[in-house]
Write an enzyme that holds these catalytic residues in place. Structure first.
Site, short mmCIF file in Angstrom:
data_model
loop_
_atom_site.label_atom_id
_atom_site.label_comp_id
_atom_site.label_asym_id
_atom_site.label_seq_id
_atom_site.Cartn_x
_atom_site.Cartn_y
_atom_site.Cartn_z
N CYS A 132 0.78 -1.46 0.12
CA CYS A 132 0.05 0.11 -0.09
C CYS A 132 0.73 1.14 0.08
O CYS A 132 0.29 2.34 -0.10
CB CYS A 132 -1.00 -0.05 1.30
N HIS A 272 -3.27 7.40 3.38
CA HIS A 272 -3.80 6.01 2.81
C HIS A 272 -5.22 5.75 3.40
O HIS A 272 -5.52 5.91 4.45
CB HIS A 272 -2.94 5.10 3.23
N ASN A 302 -10.18 0.15 0.52
CA ASN A 302 -8.83 0.24 0.30
C ASN A 302 -8.08 -0.24 -0.83
O ASN A 302 -8.31 -1.49 -1.23
CB ASN A 302 -8.12 -0.39 1.54
O1 UT7 Z 1 -3.58 -1.14 3.58
C1 UT7 Z 1 -3.02 -1.87 4.54
C2 UT7 Z 1 -3.46 -1.43 5.85
N1 UT7 Z 1 -4.61 -2.04 6.29
C3 UT7 Z 1 -4.92 -1.82 7.25
O2 UT7 Z 1 -4.53 -0.57 7.86
C4 UT7 Z 1 -6.13 -2.29 8.09
C5 UT7 Z 1 -6.08 -2.23 9.44
N2 UT7 Z 1 -7.38 -2.62 10.50
C6 UT7 Z 1 -8.29 -2.43 10.26
O3 UT7 Z 1 -8.84 -1.82 9.72
C7 UT7 Z 1 -9.45 -3.28 11.32
O4 UT7 Z 1 -8.39 -4.04 12.25
C8 UT7 Z 1 -10.28 -4.03 10.88
C9 UT7 Z 1 -11.34 -3.39 10.14
C10 UT7 Z 1 -9.88 -4.97 9.86
C11 UT7 Z 1 -10.92 -4.68 12.14
O5 UT7 Z 1 -11.71 -3.82 12.84
P1 UT7 Z 1 -11.57 -4.00 14.26
O6 UT7 Z 1 -12.06 -3.00 15.18
O7 UT7 Z 1 -10.03 -4.14 14.64
O8 UT7 Z 1 -12.19 -5.45 14.73
P2 UT7 Z 1 -11.37 -6.80 15.27
O9 UT7 Z 1 -10.46 -7.50 14.13
O10 UT7 Z 1 -11.02 -6.62 16.55
O11 UT7 Z 1 -12.69 -7.72 15.32
C12 UT7 Z 1 -13.89 -7.29 16.13
C13 UT7 Z 1 -14.87 -8.45 15.82
C14 UT7 Z 1 -14.51 -9.78 15.75
O12 UT7 Z 1 -15.40 -10.74 16.37
P3 UT7 Z 1 -15.05 -11.38 17.60
O13 UT7 Z 1 -13.91 -12.14 17.71
O14 UT7 Z 1 -14.79 -10.09 18.75
O15 UT7 Z 1 -16.30 -12.15 18.16
C15 UT7 Z 1 -14.44 -10.00 14.39
O16 UT7 Z 1 -14.70 -11.60 14.07
O17 UT7 Z 1 -15.58 -8.37 14.77
C16 UT7 Z 1 -15.49 -9.26 13.89
N3 UT7 Z 1 -15.69 -9.16 12.50
C17 UT7 Z 1 -16.80 -8.58 11.74
N4 UT7 Z 1 -18.01 -8.72 11.89
C18 UT7 Z 1 -18.80 -8.38 11.07
C19 UT7 Z 1 -14.41 -8.80 11.82
N5 UT7 Z 1 -14.80 -8.66 10.40
C20 UT7 Z 1 -16.07 -8.41 10.54
C21 UT7 Z 1 -16.99 -8.17 9.49
N6 UT7 Z 1 -18.40 -8.34 9.83
N7 UT7 Z 1 -16.85 -7.90 8.18
#
Ligand code: UT7
Length: 345
Positions: A132, A272, A302
Site C-alpha cells: 500500500c 492512505h 482500500n
Molecule cells: O492497507 C494496509 C493497511 N490495512 C489496514 O490498515 C487495515 C487495518 N485494520 C483495520 O482496519 C481493522 O483492524 C479491521 C477493520 C480489519 C477490523 O476492525 P477491528 O475493530 O480491529 O475489529 P477486530 O478485528 O478486533 O474484530 C472485532 C470483531 C471480531 O469478532 P469477535 O472475535 O470479537 O467475536 C471479528 O470476528 O468483529 C468481527 N468481524 C466482523 N464482524 C462483522 C471482523 N470482520 C467483520 C465483518 N463483519 N466484516
C-alpha cells in the site's frame, strides 16, 4: 505550472546539491472500474452487515474490476488521463514505474504492458512493490531520475486488482478492499515547485501480519497451496491498525521536519485510505484540522498502491487545491512499509 514566489521554507533537496532542478507533478489521473459492490451485497456473501462495515471502517462501497480487466488495463486508463492533464504525449515519456501487488502475471511487469498499451515506445518500464506504500516509494524513485537529469518525463502509477487476491469467504478481509488505479506525470519545471520531499520506511520483522503466502518462490502454486487458500491476502487487522497509526504519524513528522513546515501550513492531507478510524487517529495525533484531511474510502475502500494516487487526482480535479498549496501524502502497508511526501501544487 506558473512561476511561484520564493519558498518560505527550506527545500530539503537543496542540501543534496540538487538546487538546479525541481520535480513537479504536471499531471494527475485515475480510473476505477464501473462495477460497484455495496456493503449490503457483501452481507449476502459473508456473515457481515452494512452497520458493522460502516462503523468499523467507514467503507460503504468499493469498485470491482471485470473478469477480463487486469491491473494493466486499469493502470493504462489512469495513465492516459494523467498524460492528457499534463499535455504530454505517450512518446515523450522516458520512464514508467508501476507500484502494485497485483500484477497481471509474475512477469513481465505491468509497466511493460502499460508501455505497449499507451504507445510509450521510448520509455523504460519497471514495477515496484511496496504494497500500500508503493505509490510514494515510486514517486520518490521517479523523482530521483528527474533530479539527476537522467529523465525528463516520468509516469508514476499505482494500480491494483485486489479483488483477484481476496478470499471472498473471509469477512475479516473481503469487506475492506477494492480495485482501481491512479497516476501522475513527473517533470522538471524551472522556477516552479512540486515534490518537496518524500520519505520512506520499512520494518521487515513484521512481514507476517499482512501478506499473501502462496505463489512465490517460498510456496510455489500447487494443488496443496490452492486447497490451503495460500493465494489470498491474509491480515492481522488489529496489529496492522496499530502499526499504521504509528508509522503514518512518524512519516508525517519526518517529512514536515525536512521541509521546516508545521502541520498548520498544510492545506490538504491525503492519507492512505484503509480505515476511517486510522485516518482519524492519525489526524488527531498530528493535530490536523479534520476538514483538511481528504477521505474517499467510503466509495472505494482500500485500493492499496492506488489509494493515495486516486485521492490525489480527486483532490486536484475537485479544485480543492490551488497553486502554491501544500499537500501531505501519507501511506502505510505490508512489509511493513510506510512513507510520506510533501507536494507544493
Ligand atoms: O492497507 C494496509 C493497511 N490495512 C489496514 O490498515 C487495515 C487495518 N485494520 C483495520 O482496519 C481493522 O483492524 C479491521 C477493520 C480489519 C477490523 O476492525 P477491528 O475493530 O480491529 O475489529 P477486530 O478485528 O478486533 O474484530 C472485532 C470483531 C471480531 O469478532 P469477535 O472475535 O470479537 O467475536 C471479528 O470476528 O468483529 C468481527 N468481524 C466482523 N464482524 C462483522 C471482523 N470482520 C467483520 C465483518 N463483519 N466484516
Amino acid at each position: 505550472m506558473t512561476d511561484l514566489p520564493p519558498v518560505p521554507f527550506r527545500n530539503p533537496r537543496a542540501r543534496h546539491g540538487f538546487k538546479s532542478r525541481t520535480c513537479s507533478v504536471t499531471g494527475v489521473g485515475s480510473y476505477v472500474p464501473s462495477r460497484i459492490l455495496t456493503n449490503d451485497e457483501l452481507s449476502r456473501m459473508v456473515d457481515t452487515n452494512d452497520e458493522w462495515i460502516t462503523t468499523r471502517t467507514g467503507i460503504r462501497e468499493r469498485r470491482i474490476a471485470a473478469a477480463d480487466e487486469a491491473t494493466s488495463d486499469l493502470a493504462a486508463k489512469a495513465a492516459v488521463r494523467a498524460l492528457e492533464f499534463a499535455n504530454v504525449t505517450a512518446d515523450q515519456v522516458d520512464l514508467i514505474i508501476v507500484a502494485t501487488i497485483t500484477p497481471d502475471m509474475l512477469f513481465p511487469s505491468v509497466a511493460c504492458l502499460v508501455q505497449e498499451r499507451i504507445g510509450a515506445r521510448k520509455a523504460a518500464a519497471f514495477d515496484l512493490e511496496a504494497a500500500c506504500s508503493g505509490f510514494i516509494y515510486a514517486l520518490e524513485v521517479g523523482q530521483q531520475f528527474i533530479m539527476s537529469h537522467t529523465y525528463d518525463t516520468v509516469l508514476v502509477i499505482g494500480a491494483e486488482k485486489l479483488s483477484s487476491i481476496i478470499d471472498w469467504t473471509d469477512r475479516n478481509t473481503c469487506v475492506l478492499f477494492g480495485d482501481g488505479a491512479g497516476a501522475v506525470v513527473l517533470q522538471s519545471r524551472p522556477r516552479s515547485h512540486g515534490l518537496l520531499t518524500a520519505c520512506m520506511g520499512a520494518d521487515g520483522s513484521k512481514a507476517g501480519i499482512l501478506c499473501m503466502p502462496g505463489g512465490g518462490s517460498r510456496i510455489p502454486a500447487s494443488s496443496d497451496s490452492v486447497a490451503s487458500r495460500l493465494h489470498f491476502l491474509r491480515m492481522d487487522g488489529r496489529e496492522t491498525f496499530k502499526n499504521a497509526v504509528l508509522a503514518m504519524c512518524t512519516a508525517a513528522n519526518e517529512a514536515l521536519q525536512r521541509c521546516d513546515l508545521s502541520i498548520d501550513q498544510i492545506q490538504c492531507i491525503i492519507p492512505h485510505q484503509a480505515n476511517r478510524r486510522i485516518i482519524e487517529a492519525v489526524a488527531e495525533r498530528l493535530q490536523a484540522p479534520p476538514d483538511r484531511v481528504f477521505v474517499n474510502l467510503d466509495r472505494y475502500g482500500n485500493t492499496s498502491a492506488a489509494s493515495v494516487a486516486i485521492a490525489l487526482d480527486e483532490v486536484v480535479r475537485s479544485g480543492r487545491v490551488k497553486t502554491g498549496d501544500l499537500l501531505l501524502l501519507l501511506v502505510f502497508g505490508a512489509g511493513l512499509t510506510w512513507g510520506a511526501a510533501v507536494i507544493q501544487w
